[in-house]
Motif scaffolding. Structure first.
Motif, PDB file in Angstrom:
ATOM      1  N   ASP A 132     -16.705  20.536 -22.619  1.00  0.00           N
ATOM      2  CA  ASP A 132     -17.647  21.015 -20.885  1.00  0.00           C
ATOM      3  C   ASP A 132     -17.986  21.756 -20.807  1.00  0.00           C
ATOM      4  O   ASP A 132     -18.345  22.758 -20.544  1.00  0.00           O
ATOM      5  CB  ASP A 132     -15.986  21.118 -19.939  1.00  0.00           C
ATOM      6  CG  ASP A 132     -16.760  20.921 -17.623  1.00  0.00           C
ATOM      7  OD1 ASP A 132     -18.258  21.529 -17.789  1.00  0.00           O
ATOM      8  OD2 ASP A 132     -16.407  21.352 -16.964  1.00  0.00           O
ATOM      9  N   LEU A 133     -19.592  21.699 -20.882  1.00  0.00           N
ATOM     10  CA  LEU A 133     -21.198  22.357 -20.768  1.00  0.00           C
ATOM     11  C   LEU A 133     -21.133  22.946 -19.429  1.00  0.00           C
ATOM     12  O   LEU A 133     -21.539  22.209 -18.736  1.00  0.00           O
ATOM     13  CB  LEU A 133     -21.931  22.047 -21.582  1.00  0.00           C
ATOM     14  CG  LEU A 133     -21.343  21.231 -23.097  1.00  0.00           C
ATOM     15  CD1 LEU A 133     -22.971  20.572 -23.798  1.00  0.00           C
ATOM     16  CD2 LEU A 133     -21.557  22.229 -24.154  1.00  0.00           C
ATOM     17  N   ARG A 134     -21.508  24.183 -19.582  1.00  0.00           N
ATOM     18  CA  ARG A 134     -21.577  24.901 -18.786  1.00  0.00           C
ATOM     19  C   ARG A 134     -21.895  26.191 -19.086  1.00  0.00           C
ATOM     20  O   ARG A 134     -21.737  27.076 -19.149  1.00  0.00           O
ATOM     21  CB  ARG A 134     -20.366  25.383 -17.758  1.00  0.00           C
ATOM     22  CG  ARG A 134     -19.640  23.783 -17.236  1.00  0.00           C
ATOM     23  CD  ARG A 134     -18.445  24.345 -15.872  1.00  0.00           C
ATOM     24  NE  ARG A 134     -17.444  23.353 -15.568  1.00  0.00           N
ATOM     25  CZ  ARG A 134     -16.227  22.918 -14.563  1.00  0.00           C
ATOM     26  NH1 ARG A 134     -16.448  24.338 -13.946  1.00  0.00           N
ATOM     27  NH2 ARG A 134     -16.483  21.941 -13.263  1.00  0.00           N
ATOM     28  N   ASP A 155     -23.062  29.301 -25.035  1.00  0.00           N
ATOM     29  CA  ASP A 155     -23.352  27.674 -24.717  1.00  0.00           C
ATOM     30  C   ASP A 155     -24.176  26.802 -26.492  1.00  0.00           C
ATOM     31  O   ASP A 155     -24.420  27.627 -26.933  1.00  0.00           O
ATOM     32  CB  ASP A 155     -23.863  27.529 -23.745  1.00  0.00           C
ATOM     33  CG  ASP A 155     -24.274  26.072 -23.420  1.00  0.00           C
ATOM     34  OD1 ASP A 155     -24.676  25.261 -23.907  1.00  0.00           O
ATOM     35  OD2 ASP A 155     -23.013  25.624 -22.792  1.00  0.00           O
ATOM     36  N   THR A 202     -22.251  17.359 -28.474  1.00  0.00           N
ATOM     37  CA  THR A 202     -22.352  17.104 -27.489  1.00  0.00           C
ATOM     38  C   THR A 202     -23.562  18.408 -26.768  1.00  0.00           C
ATOM     39  O   THR A 202     -24.444  17.851 -26.041  1.00  0.00           O
ATOM     40  CB  THR A 202     -20.904  18.848 -26.471  1.00  0.00           C
ATOM     41  OG1 THR A 202     -19.797  17.335 -27.225  1.00  0.00           O
ATOM     42  CG2 THR A 202     -21.123  18.094 -25.616  1.00  0.00           C
ATOM     43  N   GLY A 203     -23.683  19.682 -27.405  1.00  0.00           N
ATOM     44  CA  GLY A 203     -24.789  19.957 -26.685  1.00  0.00           C
ATOM     45  C   GLY A 203     -26.329  19.387 -27.197  1.00  0.00           C
ATOM     46  O   GLY A 203     -27.123  19.458 -26.172  1.00  0.00           O
ATOM     47  N   GLU A 220     -26.228  15.972 -27.666  1.00  0.00           N
ATOM     48  CA  GLU A 220     -26.212  15.197 -26.669  1.00  0.00           C
ATOM     49  C   GLU A 220     -27.216  14.950 -25.131  1.00  0.00           C
ATOM     50  O   GLU A 220     -27.324  14.810 -24.505  1.00  0.00           O
ATOM     51  CB  GLU A 220     -25.091  14.103 -26.367  1.00  0.00           C
ATOM     52  CG  GLU A 220     -24.464  12.664 -25.332  1.00  0.00           C
ATOM     53  CD  GLU A 220     -23.752  12.389 -25.625  1.00  0.00           C
ATOM     54  OE1 GLU A 220     -23.427  11.732 -25.076  1.00  0.00           O
ATOM     55  OE2 GLU A 220     -22.683  13.646 -26.884  1.00  0.00           O
ATOM     56  N   SER A 221     -26.985  16.680 -24.704  1.00  0.00           N
ATOM     57  CA  SER A 221     -27.001  16.653 -23.488  1.00  0.00           C
ATOM     58  C   SER A 221     -28.747  17.109 -23.966  1.00  0.00           C
ATOM     59  O   SER A 221     -28.735  16.846 -22.736  1.00  0.00           O
ATOM     60  CB  SER A 221     -25.924  17.898 -23.225  1.00  0.00           C
ATOM     61  OG  SER A 221     -26.702  18.627 -21.788  1.00  0.00           O
ATOM     62  N   ARG A 234     -25.932  24.871 -26.782  1.00  0.00           N
ATOM     63  CA  ARG A 234     -27.372  24.991 -26.835  1.00  0.00           C
ATOM     64  C   ARG A 234     -28.057  25.189 -26.546  1.00  0.00           C
ATOM     65  O   ARG A 234     -29.848  25.544 -27.030  1.00  0.00           O
ATOM     66  CB  ARG A 234     -27.117  23.942 -25.221  1.00  0.00           C
ATOM     67  CG  ARG A 234     -26.482  22.604 -24.206  1.00  0.00           C
ATOM     68  CD  ARG A 234     -26.833  22.456 -23.466  1.00  0.00           C
ATOM     69  NE  ARG A 234     -25.998  22.896 -22.175  1.00  0.00           N
ATOM     70  CZ  ARG A 234     -25.289  22.903 -20.798  1.00  0.00           C
ATOM     71  NH1 ARG A 234     -26.178  21.561 -20.564  1.00  0.00           N
ATOM     72  NH2 ARG A 234     -25.067  23.315 -20.783  1.00  0.00           N
ATOM     73  N   GLN A 257     -30.493  13.637 -23.345  1.00  0.00           N
ATOM     74  CA  GLN A 257     -30.233  12.860 -22.150  1.00  0.00           C
ATOM     75  C   GLN A 257     -31.557  12.105 -21.917  1.00  0.00           C
ATOM     76  O   GLN A 257     -31.371  10.805 -21.522  1.00  0.00           O
ATOM     77  CB  GLN A 257     -29.634  13.761 -21.274  1.00  0.00           C
ATOM     78  CG  GLN A 257     -28.076  13.621 -21.127  1.00  0.00           C
ATOM     79  CD  GLN A 257     -27.426  12.478 -21.715  1.00  0.00           C
ATOM     80  OE1 GLN A 257     -27.519  11.612 -20.883  1.00  0.00           O
ATOM     81  NE2 GLN A 257     -26.348  12.704 -22.398  1.00  0.00           N
TER      82      GLN A 257
END
Length: 308
Positions: free
Chosen positions: A280-282, A24, A178-179, A181-182, A26, A185
């Motif tokens: 889709d971050l999981r 991931d 994307t990471g 931005e997550s 992140r 938040q």
């Protein structure tokens, strides 16, 4: 010289997909920040360990040698030169150093309490010899402080550059944004433009290969003209390079305008109105394993790597 192949800074390796690609973004970003911050107030042993870990991770990940061999070689050579030059440079302390023990050792005597004869005592000699100056010949003086500074500078140089490049090499620009931005938040509560910041970061990462390509094309155009630099002289060479720099700036501005026009045509007038979900971050099993390894990393750092 092909800059895109000999100096692949900020480029993403699409194939082959290694296990580093599958972690991931992140979690990889947390590892990157750990590498960039853990050497602060750390011992030299820990800094050397960071360099070794980066090299071992590169080998275990089975990244093709054509990607990292030349870059790592140049970076290790640069770090070695920094190590040698800094170690041989003055340490910044203008002090005359003196040995801890006198040159001529004296034998002290102590009168005996039982008779009038004097019994000689052996002088105290420290078996652990200490010398602040490790090497001194002519103008070259290597001290303990200069060696400490040399190790710190060389390891920090390698760690900062190579860890960042390894992260960019195994993480797509869209995954990075994307990471981030997550992770950003919570800043939305403070009315920060998180989406605008991540979009700007995405465009910046996409623009790096374009900059390298423009520099490469201009360098090739200068080399193919067989310019006689001796006849130009210093003034003529400076004037020529100024023209090349001006042309580079014009080409980059033209590329930026073309990118902006392409985004406007496709409806990207506002990031809040036209959003694209890249990934889709999981968190998966390998991500939790990487988080556990990161926890162990910081545990070892706090237990053994503190300088003070």
């Amino acid at each position: 010289m092909d800059l895109l192949r000999s100096l692949p800074l900020g480029l993403y390796l699409e194939q082959p997909q290694t296990w580093l690609h599958q972690i991931d973004p992140r979690v990889k970003f947390a590892w990157l920040m750990s590498f960039l911050t853990s050497y602060t107030f750390a011992t030299n042993e820990w800094r050397i360990l960071l360099v070794a870990v980066l090299i071992i991770v590169t080998l275990i990940a089975r990244i093709p040698q054509r990607v990292w061999r030349q870059q790592m070689g140049w970076l290790l050579m640069l770090s070695f030169f920094v190590l040698v030059i800094t170690a041989a440079s003055p340490d910044g302390l203008g002090i005359d150093y003196q040995p801890r023990q006198p040159v001529n050792e004296q034998i002290f005597t102590q009168p005996s309490t039982t008779n009038t004869t004097q019994v000689s005592q052996k002088p105290f000699i420290n078996n652990k010899e200490y010398s602040y100056v490790l090497f001194h010949t002519g103008p070259v003086k290597v001290t303990r402080r200069s060696v400490d500074l040399a190790v710190r500078l060389s390891t920090i140089l390698f760690t900062v550059i190579y860890s960042t490049n390894l992260y960019l090499l195994t993480t797509a620009p869209e995954e990075i944004t994307t990471g981030i931005e997550s992770l950003m938040q919570p800043l939305r509560q403070l009315k920060w433009p998180v989406t605008e910041i991540t979009l700007t970061l995405t465009l910046s990462l996409r623009f790096i290969p374009l900059v390298l390509e423009e520099v490469q094309n201009l360098m090739r155009s200068v080399m193919t003209r067989a310019i006689n630099w001796k006849k130009l002289g210093l003034k003529g060479a400076v004037k020529l390079w100024m023209i090349v720099a001006e042309r580079l700036l014009e080409n980059l501005l033209l590329r930026a305008e073309q990118m902006a026009s392409a985004m406007m045509v496709r409806g990207f007038t506002s990031p809040n109105e036209h959003r694209v979900v890249w990934h889709d971050l999981r968190l998966k099993a390998r991500d939790w394993l990487a988080i556990a390894a990161l926890t162990l990393f910081w545990g070892v750092r706090l237990a053994l790597g503190n300088k003070f």
